[in-house]
Design an enzyme around this catalytic site. Structure first.
Site, PDB file in Angstrom:
ATOM      1  N   VAL B  62      15.635 -39.659 -22.855  1.00  0.00           N
ATOM      2  CA  VAL B  62      15.481 -40.586 -21.959  1.00  0.00           C
ATOM      3  C   VAL B  62      16.384 -41.731 -22.372  1.00  0.00           C
ATOM      4  O   VAL B  62      17.147 -42.316 -21.916  1.00  0.00           O
ATOM      5  CB  VAL B  62      14.027 -41.047 -21.732  1.00  0.00           C
ATOM      6  N   LYS B 154       2.786 -43.772 -21.174  1.00  0.00           N
ATOM      7  CA  LYS B 154       1.483 -43.516 -20.465  1.00  0.00           C
ATOM      8  C   LYS B 154       0.411 -43.370 -21.443  1.00  0.00           C
ATOM      9  O   LYS B 154      -0.462 -44.085 -21.064  1.00  0.00           O
ATOM     10  CB  LYS B 154       1.566 -42.384 -19.629  1.00  0.00           C
ATOM     11  N   GLY B 183       7.305 -40.342 -13.340  1.00  0.00           N
ATOM     12  CA  GLY B 183       8.752 -40.380 -13.745  1.00  0.00           C
ATOM     13  C   GLY B 183       9.937 -41.337 -12.880  1.00  0.00           C
ATOM     14  O   GLY B 183       9.589 -42.311 -12.773  1.00  0.00           O
ATOM     15  N   GLY B 236      11.651 -24.581 -21.372  1.00  0.00           N
ATOM     16  CA  GLY B 236      11.292 -25.876 -21.663  1.00  0.00           C
ATOM     17  C   GLY B 236      10.531 -27.075 -20.928  1.00  0.00           C
ATOM     18  O   GLY B 236      10.560 -28.106 -20.973  1.00  0.00           O
ATOM     19  N   GLU B 239       5.383 -27.406 -23.601  1.00  0.00           N
ATOM     20  CA  GLU B 239       5.440 -27.595 -24.997  1.00  0.00           C
ATOM     21  C   GLU B 239       5.007 -26.389 -25.805  1.00  0.00           C
ATOM     22  O   GLU B 239       4.142 -25.413 -25.183  1.00  0.00           O
ATOM     23  CB  GLU B 239       4.468 -28.838 -25.533  1.00  0.00           C
ATOM     24  N   ASP B 250      -2.230 -35.201 -19.670  1.00  0.00           N
ATOM     25  CA  ASP B 250      -1.249 -35.739 -19.520  1.00  0.00           C
ATOM     26  C   ASP B 250      -1.634 -36.565 -17.873  1.00  0.00           C
ATOM     27  O   ASP B 250      -1.399 -37.842 -17.655  1.00  0.00           O
ATOM     28  CB  ASP B 250      -0.055 -35.035 -19.467  1.00  0.00           C
ATOM     29  N   LYS B 254      -1.806 -40.744 -16.619  1.00  0.00           N
ATOM     30  CA  LYS B 254      -0.966 -41.256 -15.444  1.00  0.00           C
ATOM     31  C   LYS B 254      -1.955 -41.988 -14.293  1.00  0.00           C
ATOM     32  O   LYS B 254      -1.751 -42.810 -13.959  1.00  0.00           O
ATOM     33  CB  LYS B 254       0.045 -40.211 -15.030  1.00  0.00           C
TER      34      LYS B 254
END
Lengths: 486, 486
Positions: B62, B154, B183, B236, B239, B250, B254
């Site tokens: 990023v 986050k 995102g 990819g 993880e 995750d 958020k």
């Protein structure tokens, strides 16, 4: 609040001179954003501590919703924006009419222009409609007298957007129009602010609920355009004179605004190619389904090799695309941009409360943030885009022909397509009822034949069809529908 | 530009005292928005004419995209925001590593905290990650030293969001986190600004691309969870240790942020009920399809009679809903609110450029607008929401039971459902392979039976299943999936 206001004023006592100097020094230099900034900033600092007094012109469905919502949520919105706000004056045609809302304590103006110029308001909300007359006069009067303007008037902005944006910039005020495109969908804010770091390559959307309702019904129930239009009118989704909606003009007005937000070009509604949905037949929807598509009336703005292409027309979209799922009166906009990739917003394109929600968002921005260029770019930097002529449009095409069922017809069609360098992705032939009654298949009765082309030019397709018609191979005008892929 | 800056400074010479007075006078009174406003406004006026100097910590995917995009679009973004901007300093672990970007001319800091406190930057961009350590220290240092902060972190905000928002408000600076949720989707701006005039009733979204990719593959190809997870890791999308994604943590981070934006409550990640997708079987996806649903991992925040309900779990959504069309790594959020009705945003939930696009939008806001309360509400007004316990959750349920195919089993199940006041919308029984090999149908081999309930409570469903198990009617733990309707 009083002491705040006083200190605000005394502050300004020191500020104004400096503000003016800075402003004047830059009057000559072409740096609108920078020069405006300082003055705007000072005005903003002073105002942030005072109540935002809103003057509302137009008390139709949206206006009534706005009054109701502000009475309900006004305090919360004020707390969030950091500045209290309230409607203090209204204007409408008929003062006596019962709108089911409480107007007690609000100043009444018979003349919207007088309200717009009144010294007792800070923000003028225009919900009158129309691209000339009182709406235009009132908005101009408000901007010229240093009032912020919030409007839902797409027709006005599509016609006079450039001049009004310049007027707003000169006077250091907001010209906000979130409700003018796609109703409750925050597309203006998204284009202007959320995608500030992106270079947009294409934007397309379902921007007219009437047309989407009609196409959805036609597809779901196999009904004719006329039947669905009649239903839409009965349900109040379509006007008594539906031309403006069904022929694509309403979509074009909204597209003109979104194009400027996307590409930083001047509003140029005249550059838009417009085609409505009245010629779409149930057979086209059936064929589209067989081929994995749905038909939507899209407004498309695209950066092409030949310039900015703006077009409104029935479009075949892949059935599994997000925008293909949008049914009924709902609106949707998809943006393709370099950084974010693809972004789609789906929501209500009309309705009192949904539209008022967008107006309220604008009012909150007026209350809490300094003016920004209305179309996201300083007016001085907005250039007239080079128009990409429709004949040069490149893409895939759906072509439906009523072919006389005679030997050699298919060969003739194939030849003309080849002669114009058009390669075909697929061919679909359905047996017509007439042909079905003719076991020999030699009656020559016309049968529908659908051709899906690979990317080619509009000019080539039109020329091939002209040649096919010239050879007398088809019984009626060809149906041509452009394909838009994700 | 020089003279602009000077006049900006001389201006402030007059302003500061007043700004301070105003500020002090309100120190005691509980009017954070108003009191902050004046000071913030003055600082903003001064800064609007100077370049925004950005310090970037973290040069991963990023960070590298951000550097590239700012070098490409920086001038345009500056013109649109009304203020020039540039990255002037960076910090990362390894100075030598080649990231394919040009860092020449940028000051290098080995220590992110030192960069955050540096007097040579105005805005600190945190792309380090982690809810403690350097990320937290650097963000706190930046806010305390009056720097604006833009973060994509986050985890940090889910854990310390309230304290950091208060810190930002005290120091009159921005704390922007558009990139922290979904995102590239501008959900933070939409919730905080575009829906300012709305009362949100429910928010739900696909907030984790890894899980949506796995569920999409499982559904499309009938593969097992393990197979799809392995593919996701190879590509990819997941993880090496996928727990954080697939178990829903995750998504929960958020959701915690979106809940505060939606309801104005303090960030409270501990109040979230979290359930991952690892227990979803291909059979469930098949059954869902037969019943007109798709299974998505949703984060849901809802205002209920018992308080604010926050939950993350596999969810059955109607197959024709907009959110059900969202496949692969794409994210989506749907908001139900009183004025706008239903609004859905669909876009990339991850990726260097898409995430950097959100960071850039925040930077443009920092450059062009005065600070607003990070979560849309002045911190003083954000209250700890009353938690709605999951046992009290009300809705429809999908219950899959492995029922011993014996006489009376069906009757027993029906009785326990009835005893718990659960009415059934539909029952679906599939013949298991074992049963298929047994023509008499008397082997008692377990057969899958799916029950779809009408709205009931989580507690009732759990109790009915406990009783059914107690009677020895089922061969394995029941599969329970909540249903979310539009």
């Amino acid at each position: 609040m009083a002491d705040m206001c006083m200190s605000g004023e005394s502050l300004l006592h020191f500020l104004e001179p400096h503000g003016k100097t800075v402003q004047d020094r830059h009057q000559s230099t072409p740096r609108p954003a920078a020069s405006g900034t300082m003055r705007v900033g000072l005005i903003w600092v002073r105002l942030m501590t005072k109540q935002l007094r809103i003057g509302l012109a137009g008390l139709g469905t949206v206006g009534a919703s706005l009054v109701r919502l502000l009475q309900m949520h006004g305090a919360a919105i004020g707390a969030r924006a950091g500045r209290p706000m309230a409607i203090t004056a209204v204007s409408a045609r008929d003062r006596k009419r019962d709108r089911g809302i409480d107007l007690s304590g609000l100043a009444w103006f018979d003349d919207a222009v007088a309200l717009a110029g009144s010294a007792d308001i800070d923000c003028f909300v225009e919900l009158i409609g129309g691209d000339e007359g009182p709406a235009r006069e009132a908005v101009e009067a408000a901007l010229k007298s240093g009032k912020h303007v919030v409007t839902a008037n797409k027709a006005l902005l599509a016609k006079h957007g450039n001049a009004l944006a310049a007027l707003a910039e000169e006077n250091g005020v907001h010209l906000a129009f979130e409700a003018s495109a796609a109703g409750g969908i925050p597309i203006v804010k998204t284009m202007r602010e959320a995608l500030a770091g992106n270079r947009v390559t294409r934007l397309y959307g379902i921007l007219n609920g009437t047309c989407n309702y009609i196409l959805s019904r036609m597809e779901a129930e196999g009904l004719s355009f006329a039947e669905c239009l009649a239903d839409a009118q009965r349900l109040g989704y379509a006007e008594a004179d539906p031309t403006f909606d069904i022929e694509g003009y309403d979509t074009a007005h909204k597209l003109a605004l979104l194009t400027s937000l996307a590409f930083g070009t001047q509003v140029d509604a005249d550059a838009i190619y417009v085609e409505g949905i009245s010629a779409i037949a149930p057979l086209d929807l059936k064929m589209a389904d067989d081929l994995g598509f749905r038909i939507k009336l899209l407004g498309v703005a695209e950066r092409t090799r030949t310039g900015i292409e703006q077009r409104v027309h029935p479009t075949m979209v892949p059935r599994d695309s997000a925008i293909a799922q949008v049914m009924g009166v709902t609106n949707a906009v998809t943006i393709d941009a370099d950084a974010v990739g693809e972004l789609t917003l789906i929501g209500p394109g009309a309705g009192g409360d949904a539209t008022a929600s967008a107006v309220l968002a604008d009012i909150a921005d007026v209350a809490g943030t300094p003016p920004r260029p209305p179309f996201g770019w300083p007016v001085a930097q907005m250039e007239l885009a080079e128009r990409a002529p429709m004949q040069r449009h490149e893409g895939g095409y759906y072509v439906r022909l009523a072919v006389y069922d005679r030997p050699g017809a298919a060969a003739g069609i194939a030849r003309h397509m080849a002669e114009n360098d058009i390669s075909l992705e697929s061919i679909l032939q359905r047996r017509s009822e007439a042909a079905a009654l003719d076991p020999t298949g030699r009656s020559g009765a016309p049968v529908p034949v659908v051709l899906i082309t690979y990317a080619t030019s509009e000019g080539a397709v039109r020329e091939a069809i002209r040649q096919i018609a010239e050879d007398g191979l088809i019984a009626e005008d060809a149906q041509v529908i452009r394909i838009e892929r994700e």
